[in-house]
Design a protein around this motif. Sequence first.
Motif, PDB file in Angstrom:
ATOM      1  N   UNK A 101      38.117  28.716  43.949  1.00 18.50           N
ATOM      2  CA  UNK A 101      38.917  28.932  45.077  1.00 18.50           C
ATOM      3  C   UNK A 101      38.150  30.252  45.850  1.00 18.50           C
ATOM      4  N   UNK A 102      38.320  30.013  47.286  1.00 16.76           N
ATOM      5  CA  UNK A 102      37.740  30.931  47.945  1.00 16.76           C
ATOM      6  C   UNK A 102      38.605  32.380  48.244  1.00 16.76           C
ATOM      7  N   UNK A 120      27.684  29.471  45.331  1.00 12.27           N
ATOM      8  CA  UNK A 120      27.947  30.267  44.232  1.00 12.27           C
ATOM      9  C   UNK A 120      26.925  30.134  43.489  1.00 12.27           C
ATOM     10  N   UNK A 121      26.332  29.106  43.384  1.00 12.98           N
ATOM     11  CA  UNK A 121      24.957  28.621  42.386  1.00 12.98           C
ATOM     12  C   UNK A 121      23.724  29.068  43.251  1.00 12.98           C
ATOM     13  N   UNK A 167      39.546  35.765  39.095  1.00 14.85           N
ATOM     14  CA  UNK A 167      40.046  36.700  39.907  1.00 14.85           C
ATOM     15  C   UNK A 167      40.823  37.812  39.444  1.00 14.85           C
ATOM     16  N   UNK A 168      41.713  37.200  38.224  1.00 10.98           N
ATOM     17  CA  UNK A 168      42.427  38.600  37.374  1.00 10.98           C
ATOM     18  C   UNK A 168      41.420  39.465  37.079  1.00 10.98           C
ATOM     19  N   UNK A 169      40.359  38.952  36.436  1.00 10.33           N
ATOM     20  CA  UNK A 169      39.362  40.052  35.800  1.00 10.33           C
ATOM     21  C   UNK A 169      38.780  41.031  36.896  1.00 10.33           C
ATOM     22  N   UNK A 170      38.602  40.559  38.065  1.00 11.04           N
ATOM     23  CA  UNK A 170      38.182  41.493  39.073  1.00 11.04           C
ATOM     24  C   UNK A 170      39.157  42.626  39.457  1.00 11.04           C
ATOM     25  N   UNK A 171      40.616  42.286  39.701  1.00  9.95           N
ATOM     26  CA  UNK A 171      41.563  43.053  39.819  1.00  9.95           C
ATOM     27  C   UNK A 171      41.755  43.914  38.719  1.00  9.95           C
ATOM     28  N   UNK A 175      34.588  36.121  47.624  1.00  4.87           N
ATOM     29  CA  UNK A 175      33.872  34.826  47.576  1.00  4.87           C
ATOM     30  C   UNK A 175      34.602  33.929  46.590  1.00  4.87           C
ATOM     31  N   UNK A 176      33.710  32.933  45.946  1.00  2.79           N
ATOM     32  CA  UNK A 176      34.276  31.855  45.202  1.00  2.79           C
ATOM     33  C   UNK A 176      34.526  32.317  43.708  1.00  2.79           C
ATOM     34  N   UNK A 177      35.834  32.439  43.353  1.00  2.00           N
ATOM     35  CA  UNK A 177      35.974  32.626  42.002  1.00  2.00           C
ATOM     36  C   UNK A 177      37.146  31.781  41.425  1.00  2.00           C
TER      37      UNK A 177
END
Length: 223
Positions: free
Chosen positions: A198-199, A3-4, A211-215, A204-206
Amino acid sequence: MRRLGHHVNRKRIERVMREHGISGVTRCRRKGLTRPAKRAVPAPDLVARDFTAPAPGMKLVGDITYIPTDEGWLYLATWLDLATREIVGCSMADHHRAGLVVDALKIAAGRGRLQPGCIAHSDRGSEYRSDELRCEISRWGLRQSMGRTGSCFDNVAAESFFALLKEEIGTRRWPDRPSARADIFAFVETFYNRRRLRRHPRWGYLTPWETRQRHEQEHTLAA
């Protein structure tokens, strides 16, 4: 590390861990709190070990654990969103009566992130088969779901979070309930929900919060 922007493989990580004496923690099976209620009729299993959800607020899993302190046990009830793995409802008390899980559900529902008909899944413990919880589930327009008696795999997602919590904060005895409560709250809200990666199969790793923001972003674009 990926991720980095660091390109590393699993074997290299394993070698570096061995060189520095770092090893993973083996999770021990915990003693459960489940007390089957003999009179109440259990809800059907609407999850059927499918611990995924297409969007936040559609499937929750709940469970209770206990934390040792010099004042006695501190009981923790949580509701975890299966789409994001975020803890959306969390309650602690010196008892594990039905009010504990109801308070956690009120927090989850009060945040305004649950969809109509959202599934609230748990084991068949007496706390979850209580009239108090059934009324609260009905009030928010949710659907209750329960796994089978004595089958930890029917609620493994909720139990896995508690195993992780006890790994990360360390299995120890706190001097009092307020200090244990503060450490657990900090772990859940500061570290687990917002910093622990968490993958995700698509993104990817979030963290659970990311993850909620992406949804939410995808939902906004689709609308």
